[in-house]
Design a protein around this motif. Sequence first.
Motif, mmCIF file in Angstrom:
data_model
loop_
_atom_site.group_PDB
_atom_site.id
_atom_site.type_symbol
_atom_site.label_atom_id
_atom_site.label_comp_id
_atom_site.label_asym_id
_atom_site.label_seq_id
_atom_site.Cartn_x
_atom_site.Cartn_y
_atom_site.Cartn_z
ATOM 1 N N VAL A 132 92.935 48.119 -18.891
ATOM 2 C CA VAL A 132 93.581 48.268 -17.591
ATOM 3 C C VAL A 132 92.901 47.331 -16.603
ATOM 4 C CG1 VAL A 132 94.188 49.838 -15.715
ATOM 5 C CG2 VAL A 132 94.164 50.668 -18.084
ATOM 6 N N ALA A 133 93.687 46.465 -15.977
ATOM 7 C CA ALA A 133 93.197 45.562 -14.934
ATOM 8 C C ALA A 133 93.835 45.972 -13.619
ATOM 9 C CB ALA A 133 93.548 44.109 -15.269
ATOM 10 N N VAL A 134 93.008 46.338 -12.649
ATOM 11 C CA VAL A 134 93.497 46.808 -11.353
ATOM 12 C C VAL A 134 93.327 45.700 -10.330
ATOM 13 C CG1 VAL A 134 93.265 48.538 -9.538
ATOM 14 C CG2 VAL A 134 92.892 49.185 -11.937
ATOM 15 N N GLU A 135 94.425 45.302 -9.716
ATOM 16 C CA GLU A 135 94.417 44.323 -8.632
ATOM 17 C C GLU A 135 94.609 45.092 -7.329
ATOM 18 O OE1 GLU A 135 96.803 40.265 -7.195
ATOM 19 O OE2 GLU A 135 97.581 41.514 -8.830
ATOM 20 N N THR A 136 93.603 45.095 -6.472
ATOM 21 C CA THR A 136 93.663 45.967 -5.305
ATOM 22 C C THR A 136 92.926 45.380 -4.113
ATOM 23 O OG1 THR A 136 93.149 48.203 -4.501
ATOM 24 C CG2 THR A 136 91.617 47.233 -6.083
ATOM 25 N N GLY A 137 93.399 45.756 -2.937
ATOM 26 C CA GLY A 137 92.709 45.416 -1.697
ATOM 27 C C GLY A 137 91.823 46.523 -1.207
ATOM 28 N N ARG A 138 91.723 47.612 -1.944
ATOM 29 C CA ARG A 138 90.847 48.739 -1.592
ATOM 30 C C ARG A 138 90.035 49.136 -2.827
ATOM 31 N NH1 ARG A 138 95.345 53.661 -0.868
ATOM 32 N NH2 ARG A 138 96.828 52.895 -2.435
ATOM 33 N N ALA A 139 89.143 48.269 -3.185
ATOM 34 C CA ALA A 139 88.340 48.481 -4.393
ATOM 35 C C ALA A 139 87.542 49.772 -4.324
ATOM 36 C CB ALA A 139 87.406 47.294 -4.605
ATOM 37 N N GLN A 140 87.154 50.177 -3.108
ATOM 38 C CA GLN A 140 86.347 51.392 -2.983
ATOM 39 C C GLN A 140 87.105 52.626 -3.476
ATOM 40 O OE1 GLN A 140 87.608 49.694 -0.486
ATOM 41 N NE2 GLN A 140 88.858 51.123 0.722
ATOM 42 N N ALA A 141 88.439 52.588 -3.404
ATOM 43 C CA ALA A 141 89.220 53.737 -3.868
ATOM 44 C C ALA A 141 89.207 53.861 -5.386
ATOM 45 C CB ALA A 141 90.661 53.617 -3.368
#
Length: 284
Positions: A132-141
């Motif tokens: 699973v690769a997560v692309e996100t602008g809120r990595a802390q979540a």
Amino acid sequence: MTAMRTRTAGGPGAYGAPGAAGGPGVPGGPGDTQAPTGAGAPQATGRRAHELLRTGFGLLGPRHGRHTLPADDLDTLALPIGDDGVVIGVDAEGQPAVLGLNRPTPYDVVLIGGLWTAQVFALRAAATGARVAVETGRAQAWTQMVHAMGGGQNGLAVYDVGRVPPQGASAGTPVLVVRDCGMRPPRGRVVSGPWQSVLTLLPYLSPVAPRLLRQARLVGVQRISPDEAGELGRTMGLPRADVDSLPTLADGITLWCSDRDRQYVMTQPTDAEVGLLGTPRRMD
């Protein structure tokens, strides 16, 4: 429902039966009275052993009774066989709803809903063996999930928006890319392909939603406002009953829509998922 029915055939060649390798009446077995003797015996024996191997008789195994099952008991061997994939919840009849994410063809999913549901999907996809690769602008979540799964070494990695590298997906190592990029996600560098599915999370209906919905093979919709429900109903051609129900959906319930089907599914977390992510919620 598919029944797997296995029965060891009786008759010649069955273990312990007349005609079995090494059994009575078989050359080289206890009842063989025609064994060659004399100077040519080793060569003849070797040729006979070679012939037995060529015709399918190998080393002699243990002697057990034949495995049989009365016809009346065949139903006890019936096993439920369904699509493989990620269990995303249960349907209205309480039956498991399974989403096959690992496919040999490109597969795009859009979820208009909460982060909690997307994270449950990511956990369960990783549990099936997908990376699973997560692309996100809120990595802390996503930090707590990454730590719980071994710091990114056990199937889940988090990247900044636009920084997802090629994943090298294959049948042996399928990939799920989760795009948690807000209301207006940019076009992704890593797109769906063979053995690589993409799940795009939209917190609400946005101006880019129509484009994403046209590209998607599957769309999930959680609780939205009446105005959003009306707009989505026009875009997707939803029946009036579904449009009216969308603003009233409880936390954890999703309406999943494909080209040919619509289904309400309740995602029920396991104890481990509750401990890690909390209870189902629409808002983050």
